[in-house]
Scaffold this motif. Structure first.
Motif, mmCIF file in Angstrom:
data_model
loop_
_atom_site.group_PDB
_atom_site.id
_atom_site.type_symbol
_atom_site.label_atom_id
_atom_site.label_comp_id
_atom_site.label_asym_id
_atom_site.label_seq_id
_atom_site.Cartn_x
_atom_site.Cartn_y
_atom_site.Cartn_z
ATOM 1 N N THR A 196 12.389 12.383 -6.972
ATOM 2 C CA THR A 196 12.814 12.437 -8.369
ATOM 3 C C THR A 196 12.043 13.570 -9.044
ATOM 4 O O THR A 196 10.858 13.778 -8.755
ATOM 5 C CB THR A 196 12.561 11.070 -9.062
ATOM 6 N N ARG A 197 12.760 14.317 -9.909
ATOM 7 C CA ARG A 197 12.149 15.468 -10.563
ATOM 8 C C ARG A 197 11.511 15.050 -11.880
ATOM 9 O O ARG A 197 12.068 14.223 -12.606
ATOM 10 C CB ARG A 197 13.235 16.516 -10.822
ATOM 11 N N ASP A 246 5.397 6.976 -3.989
ATOM 12 C CA ASP A 246 4.573 6.802 -2.781
ATOM 13 C C ASP A 246 3.192 7.413 -2.978
ATOM 14 O O ASP A 246 3.055 8.503 -3.528
ATOM 15 C CB ASP A 246 5.238 7.500 -1.585
ATOM 16 N N LEU A 247 2.196 6.701 -2.476
ATOM 17 C CA LEU A 247 0.819 7.204 -2.497
ATOM 18 C C LEU A 247 0.603 8.163 -1.334
ATOM 19 O O LEU A 247 1.266 8.061 -0.296
ATOM 20 C CB LEU A 247 -0.165 6.033 -2.379
ATOM 21 N N LEU A 291 7.742 11.980 -4.415
ATOM 22 C CA LEU A 291 8.355 11.206 -3.327
ATOM 23 C C LEU A 291 8.335 9.708 -3.627
ATOM 24 O O LEU A 291 7.321 9.165 -4.088
ATOM 25 C CB LEU A 291 7.564 11.455 -2.031
ATOM 26 N N HIS A 292 9.447 9.035 -3.339
ATOM 27 C CA HIS A 292 9.508 7.570 -3.417
ATOM 28 C C HIS A 292 10.445 7.081 -2.304
ATOM 29 O O HIS A 292 11.649 7.275 -2.388
ATOM 30 C CB HIS A 292 9.985 7.091 -4.797
ATOM 31 N N LEU A 293 9.882 6.448 -1.290
ATOM 32 C CA LEU A 293 10.734 5.954 -0.196
ATOM 33 C C LEU A 293 11.599 4.781 -0.655
ATOM 34 O O LEU A 293 12.573 4.427 0.001
ATOM 35 C CB LEU A 293 9.897 5.529 1.009
ATOM 36 N N PHE A 294 11.231 4.169 -1.797
ATOM 37 C CA PHE A 294 12.046 3.068 -2.330
ATOM 38 C C PHE A 294 12.623 3.528 -3.679
ATOM 39 O O PHE A 294 13.168 4.622 -3.754
ATOM 40 C CB PHE A 294 11.220 1.774 -2.372
ATOM 41 N N ALA A 295 12.485 2.739 -4.743
ATOM 42 C CA ALA A 295 13.090 3.126 -6.030
ATOM 43 C C ALA A 295 12.258 4.227 -6.701
ATOM 44 O O ALA A 295 11.073 4.371 -6.406
ATOM 45 C CB ALA A 295 13.182 1.898 -6.931
ATOM 46 N N PRO A 348 0.787 -1.235 0.000
ATOM 47 C CA PRO A 348 0.000 0.000 0.000
ATOM 48 C C PRO A 348 0.820 1.288 0.000
ATOM 49 O O PRO A 348 0.281 2.348 -0.294
ATOM 50 C CB PRO A 348 -0.805 -0.105 1.302
ATOM 51 N N ASN A 349 2.095 1.211 0.316
ATOM 52 C CA ASN A 349 2.887 2.440 0.413
ATOM 53 C C ASN A 349 3.106 3.119 -0.949
ATOM 54 O O ASN A 349 3.204 4.333 -1.031
ATOM 55 C CB ASN A 349 4.244 2.152 1.051
#
Ligand code: TEU
Length: 529
Positions: free
Chosen positions: A159-160, A177-178, A168-172, A109-110
């Motif tokens: 990432t732009r 991220d939602l 935002l992306h806490l992983f790749a 879900p993240n």
């Protein structure tokens, strides 16, 4: 072939279950294209029934560009074509059930894949942008990320995009991220849960369960400041309460991936109207040491007792160094940050300890998770640099070996090509030299093999039943405990063989006893007193 036992009928099967994790891509390749698939799993159901597991947890099997092994989901309601079809998944769920085995699916879900329709529309300027965390950058021309958060895989968590905003992306970067503050995100996940419960699954594993909710201001992370801007936010509990109401309507269960050092905060997720269980990472990370393991076990039982939730016991999964390797090293604990190439390993020692650890974990009160290949005693493989696929490796600048070493395609038949994993094409990750020595068919013939130990242990384990644990007095370096139903487990960590308590029957031991009946170092025994 043993007779499959009917699935335990009780509503509380999950409190004592043995749950086997299937990483589909590496389990068994039914169509010979080098990638594991549902046809492969269906063909191996007899192996799983014979092993005696109660449930299967499938790592994500949904449509995915596989930038993070399927933890980048493009469509929750479709099976990735490399794995099969939805109709096949339904058949598999039903066939497993007939063999007495329940199914648990994995929900992430993240974040979603950057190929998910929501993110594609967001990039095209659609209103779906509000479902993610898009922000202008800082500094001149917004050249700097909106805050200082780092990705769990290394590097900035932002990432732009071409229009100048950042996401935002806490992983790749392929896993945006939602925004869990948006009602449509909640609604969609509730529908996805119903979709899979309607297909007969018994439970759901929740990926990165403590990371979903972010501080709406997205402030910089400051070491030691509470609350954390994205880990373990209080608002999460409201999400899981609404999920629990859905699961209850189906008698479904949840297991949360909750990595939290604070036991009191961890236990909040297991309150009666939230998740049923969560993975016990303190046990997994604990070094092979009598007093530290006893502390980890006592801590686990103490944190679960007041809320009435069962503990889980985990030694391995698709993210961590395989057990026989970890226990054969100078540092027998687990820490992502400590992974490196070329760590010296004594596999004979590690295997001996892993056998003892298997009997230890299977004797403890609660549920046990096994990761595919653990029953074969597979070691962590060192993947040649050019073949590594895990984003963790690349985002570390190549210093972290990544997690592929525990994801190597399984060996099934010693004499077959690719050790029986598949047929035509080479497996997606290379199998190391000597992999066929671990093949399931060979181990099935050998009473001293890891597979024979697991089969026997799972057959005897119901003797331990449910109920509390009582520590018995034991010499320094020896752990001994009795379970309410009667049986006793003794593990010797010390370098001198230990006297076993007076017993009427030796149920099982992880290795031979000494000639005079004592328990050698790194060996465990199950007894009836
Ligand atoms: O892992 C989440 C997680 O926090 C760790 O296990 C992660 O590998 C580590 O923190 C890296 O620093 C889950 C899945 O188990 C993992 O395979 C996925 O890569 C990750 O979520 C993203 O979905």
């Amino acid at each position: 072939m043993g007779q499959p036992t009917p699935a335990r009928k009780q509503a509380d099967w999950w409190r004592t279950a043995v749950i086997y994790q299937v990483y589909v891509r590496s389990f068994a390749d039914g169509d010979g294209d080098g990638t594991g698939d549902l046809a492969g799993v269906r063909a191996k159901l007899p192996h799983l029934a014979e092993l005696g597991v109660d449930a299967l947890w499938f790592s994500p099997w949904y449509l995915s560009p596989m930038r993070d092994g399927g933890y980048d989901v493009a469509d929750y309601r479709a099976i990735d074509p490399a794995f099969g079809t939805l109709a096949e998944a339904e058949k598999l769920i039903a066939e497993a059930r007939e063999a007495g085995i329940r199914t648990i699916v994995d929900i992430v879900p993240n974040h979603v894949s950057d190929q998910h329709p929501w993110f594609r529309s967001a990039l095209a300027g659609g209103p779906e942008r509000d479902l993610f965390h898009f922000r202008p950058g800082r500094g001149p021309n917004g050249q700097l990320p909106p805050n200082n958060w780092e990705s769990q895989f290394g590097g900035p968590a932002w990432t732009r995009v071409p229009d100048g905003d950042w996401y935002l992306h806490l992983f790749a970067p392929e896993q945006p991220d939602l925004d869990w503050a948006h009602p449509a995100v909640r609604q969609e996940h509730e529908d996805v849960l119903r979709f899979w419960f309607d297909r007969g699954v018994a439970g759901v594993r929740i990926d990165s369960a403590a990371l979903l909710v972010k501080d709406p201001d997205l402030p910089d992370f400051v070491e030691g400041r509470d609350p954390h801007p994205y880990v373990d936010r209080d608002e999460l509990h409201d999400v899981y309460r609404s999920w629990r109401a859905i699961a209850d309507a189906y008698d479904g269960i949840f297991v949360g991936e909750v990595w939290l050092p604070d036991t009191e905060r961890f236990a909040r997720y297991l309150r009666p109207d939230e998740l049923h269980t969560a993975f016990n990472f303190s046990f997994l990370s604990c070094p092979w040491d009598a007093s530290r393991l006893r502390t980890a076990i006592d801590g686990t039982l103490a944190e679960h007792a007041p809320i009435g939730a069962p503990a889980t016991w985990v030694l391995c999964n698709h993210d961590v160094t395989r057990t026989v390797t970890r226990y054969g090293r100078a540092d027998t604990g687990f820490d992502f940050a400590a992974k490196s190439f070329g760590t010296p390993t004594d596999l004979a020692l590690g295997t001996c300890r892993a056998r003892a650890a298997a009997l230890l974990s299977l004797a403890l009160p609660g549920a046990v998770y096994l990761y595919q290949g653990e029953e074969l005693g597979l070691p962590e493989a060192e993947i040649p640099q050019g073949r590594i696929q895990d984003p963790m490796h690349f985002r570390s600048g190549g210093t972290d070996p990544g997690r592929d070493g525990c994801r190597v395609p399984l060996p099934w038949i010693a004499e077959a090509p690719y050790a029986g994993f598949g047929s035509r094409e080479e497996p997606w990750l290379p199998q190391p030299e000597g992999w066929s020595a671990y093949a399931a068919d060979r181990q099935a013939e050998d009473p001293g093999s890891m597979l024979s130990l697991y089969r026997e242990a799972l057959r005897v384990r119901p003797d331990f039943a449910d109920g509390p644990l009582t520590w018995l007095t034991a010499p320094e370096g020896v752990l001994a405990f009795a379970r309410a139903a009667g049986p006793v487990c003794v593990v010797n960590f010390a370098d001198t063989p230990a006297e076993l308590p007076a017993h009427s029957r030796l149920l099982l031991s992880s290795g031979p006893l000494t000639a005079d009946g004592r328990l050698p170092q790194d060996t465990a025994a199950w007894l009836h007193l």
